[in-house]
Scaffold this active site. Structure first.
Site, mmCIF file in Angstrom:
data_model
loop_
_atom_site.group_PDB
_atom_site.id
_atom_site.type_symbol
_atom_site.label_atom_id
_atom_site.label_comp_id
_atom_site.label_asym_id
_atom_site.label_seq_id
_atom_site.Cartn_x
_atom_site.Cartn_y
_atom_site.Cartn_z
ATOM 1 N N SER A 32 19.408 -42.288 -33.458
ATOM 2 C CA SER A 32 18.448 -41.234 -33.684
ATOM 3 C C SER A 32 17.911 -41.108 -33.294
ATOM 4 C CB SER A 32 19.349 -40.216 -34.913
ATOM 5 O OG SER A 32 21.527 -40.058 -35.038
ATOM 6 N N ARG B 89 11.767 -37.599 -39.620
ATOM 7 C CA ARG B 89 12.945 -37.869 -40.645
ATOM 8 C C ARG B 89 13.395 -35.852 -40.743
ATOM 9 N NH1 ARG B 89 16.121 -40.679 -42.941
ATOM 10 N NH2 ARG B 89 14.725 -42.326 -42.840
ATOM 11 N N HIS C 140 15.597 -35.354 -37.788
ATOM 12 C CA HIS C 140 16.710 -36.221 -38.189
ATOM 13 C C HIS C 140 17.686 -34.845 -38.689
ATOM 14 C CE1 HIS C 140 19.033 -38.461 -40.234
ATOM 15 N NE2 HIS C 140 19.339 -39.477 -38.677
#
Length: 205
Positions: free
Chosen positions: A10, A33, A36
């Site tokens: 990812s 992040r 994500h």
């Protein structure tokens, strides 16, 4: 696929899709992040970092500060193993009965009353606000009244009423901060930012 392999892939996809996008040096892990956890590349532009806020956060976490959230969801989303390894105490007073009673008596939100309660904590505090703009407004009021001196504030509430305004007030303050400009944000975003900083530390200690 193994969960760690999924996460690795990812982040590879995120890096590829960001392409040549220029991010502020030292903020890359945080931005990625957040993307994500949200699948929203707008955060590459929406996240605003005050000067030196990332090293300030790292230093605070490394020395085991208090970490205050405005929701149980944000608290639940923060890595407990990483926080425990660093001696960080995570607090959320939104469900506290005394906080609820004071909020009702004064006609304010529980989030605002919870921040006032958190202001009385001993020791240094970092605040991670992902849901309630009134939590930011309450915190700024506590700072003006010299009831608390936060090390840093993660201000990423989501919504429509006073959301943009509260974030701009935080952005214009002298408090070290990370802000998600606009309406977007959320408890998951606040937790993701905390985790990005925590992981950057525990992977090295």
């Amino acid at each position: 696929m193994d969960p760690m392999e999924i996460e690795k892939k990812s982040f590879q996809i995120i890096s590829r899709e960001l392409g040549n996008k220029k991010l502020m040096p030292g903020t890359e892990d945080i931005v990625k992040r957040v993307i994500h956890c949200s699948a929203d590349f707008d955060y590459a532009d929406n996240l605003v970092f005050s000067e030196n806020v990332v090293p300030i956060l790292r230093n605070a976490f490394l020395h085991g500060c208090n970490l205050v959230t405005d929701t149980m969801m944000a608290k639940s989303g923060i890595s407990k193993p990483a926080a425990e390894k660093l001696g960080i105490n995570i607090h959320c007073f939104i469900a506290d009965k005394e906080v609820a009673q004071k909020a009702k008596e004064r006609g304010i939100t529980r989030a605002a009353a919870a921040i006032e309660r958190a202001a009385a904590l001993p020791g240094p505090c970092v605040f991670a606000i992902g849901n309630a703009p009134t939590a930011i407004l309450s915190l700024l009021q506590c700072v003006r009244e010299e009831k608390v001196d936060p090390i840093a504030v993660i201000g990423v509430p989501v919504g429509f009423v006073n959301v943009i305004e509260s974030k701009e007030m935080l952005s214009n303050s002298k408090i070290p901060h990370i802000v998600a400009r606009g309406r977007k944000g959320g408890s998951n975003i606040a937790a993701a930012i905390c985790n990005a900083v925590l992981y950057s530390i525990v992977q090295r200690v």
